[in-house]
Write a protein that holds these residues in place. Structure first.
Motif, short mmCIF file in Angstrom:
data_model
loop_
_atom_site.label_atom_id
_atom_site.label_comp_id
_atom_site.label_asym_id
_atom_site.label_seq_id
_atom_site.Cartn_x
_atom_site.Cartn_y
_atom_site.Cartn_z
N VAL A 46 -132.90 -74.70 113.09
CA VAL A 46 -132.24 -75.93 113.50
C VAL A 46 -132.75 -77.07 112.63
N GLU A 47 -131.83 -77.73 111.93
CA GLU A 47 -132.21 -78.88 111.11
C GLU A 47 -132.53 -80.05 112.02
N GLY A 48 -133.49 -80.82 111.66
CA GLY A 48 -133.86 -81.99 112.45
C GLY A 48 -135.22 -82.50 112.04
N GLY A 58 -139.14 -83.36 112.40
CA GLY A 58 -140.35 -82.89 113.06
C GLY A 58 -140.41 -81.38 113.26
N TRP A 59 -141.41 -80.98 114.00
CA TRP A 59 -141.67 -79.56 114.25
C TRP A 59 -140.81 -79.06 115.40
N LYS A 60 -140.28 -77.84 115.23
CA LYS A 60 -139.48 -77.17 116.25
C LYS A 60 -140.09 -75.79 116.52
N SER A 61 -140.06 -75.37 117.78
CA SER A 61 -140.53 -74.03 118.13
C SER A 61 -139.61 -73.00 117.48
N TYR A 62 -140.20 -71.86 117.10
CA TYR A 62 -139.43 -70.84 116.39
C TYR A 62 -140.03 -69.48 116.67
N ARG A 63 -139.17 -68.48 116.83
CA ARG A 63 -139.65 -67.10 117.02
C ARG A 63 -139.93 -66.49 115.66
N CYS A 64 -141.14 -66.05 115.47
CA CYS A 64 -141.59 -65.54 114.17
C CYS A 64 -140.87 -64.24 113.81
N PRO A 65 -140.31 -64.17 112.59
CA PRO A 65 -139.65 -62.94 112.16
C PRO A 65 -140.61 -61.90 111.60
N PHE A 66 -141.91 -62.22 111.51
CA PHE A 66 -142.86 -61.31 110.88
C PHE A 66 -143.61 -60.42 111.86
N ALA A 106 -141.42 -68.09 121.41
CA ALA A 106 -141.69 -68.75 120.13
C ALA A 106 -143.20 -68.92 119.92
N SER A 107 -143.72 -68.24 118.92
CA SER A 107 -145.15 -68.37 118.59
C SER A 107 -145.33 -69.13 117.29
N ALA A 108 -144.23 -69.59 116.72
CA ALA A 108 -144.28 -70.28 115.44
C ALA A 108 -143.64 -71.65 115.55
N SER A 109 -143.81 -72.41 114.49
CA SER A 109 -143.17 -73.73 114.38
C SER A 109 -142.61 -73.86 112.98
N VAL A 110 -141.49 -74.57 112.88
CA VAL A 110 -140.88 -74.82 111.58
C VAL A 110 -140.53 -76.31 111.50
N ASN A 111 -140.73 -76.87 110.33
CA ASN A 111 -140.45 -78.28 110.10
C ASN A 111 -139.48 -78.36 108.93
N TYR A 113 -138.17 -75.93 98.27
CA TYR A 113 -137.06 -75.07 98.64
C TYR A 113 -136.90 -75.08 100.15
N PRO A 114 -135.67 -74.97 100.64
CA PRO A 114 -135.46 -74.91 102.10
C PRO A 114 -136.13 -73.67 102.69
N ILE A 115 -136.82 -73.84 103.80
CA ILE A 115 -137.52 -72.74 104.44
C ILE A 115 -136.58 -71.88 105.28
N GLY A 116 -135.53 -72.47 105.83
CA GLY A 116 -134.62 -71.76 106.72
C GLY A 116 -134.05 -70.46 106.16
N PRO A 117 -133.46 -70.48 104.96
CA PRO A 117 -132.91 -69.24 104.41
C PRO A 117 -133.95 -68.14 104.19
N ILE A 118 -135.18 -68.53 103.88
CA ILE A 118 -136.25 -67.54 103.69
C ILE A 118 -136.55 -66.85 105.02
#
Length: 84
Positions: free
Chosen positions: A32-34, A36-44, A50-55, A17-22
């Motif tokens: 941001v679709e693309g 590899g790993w991208k820096s991301y600000r954790c919503p939790f 940005a302390s998180a990463s999303v791929n 399942y796509p992680i973005g909508p979650i």
């Protein structure tokens, strides 16, 4: 390479399942679709930087802070709802 929504065929045979909508449903910024790993600000947790990463290629999320959900969409939801 698996397509979005296809099964992994492994012992935890969940569709991908796509992680973005979650992440966005928990108040995160649009992912941001693309490749590899991208820096991301954790919503939790409160996060100025940005302390998180999303791929989005692997559809996984990883926050480097303690006690935050990590993994694919199903794993993130299960950890957040304490269903693991």
């Amino acid at each position: 390479m698996r397509r979005r929504g296809e099964s992994s065929g492994g012992p935890d045979d969940f569709p991908v399942y796509p992680i973005g909508p979650i992440l966005e449903s928990f108040g995160g910024q649009p992912v941001v679709e693309g490749l590899g790993w991208k820096s991301y600000r954790c919503p939790f947790h409160p996060d100025r930087d940005a302390s998180a990463s999303v791929n989005t290629q692997k559809q996984v999320f990883n926050c480097h802070a303690a006690d935050c959900p990590k993994g694919n969409a199903v794993q993130v939801l299960m950890q957040w709802e304490q269903l693991n």
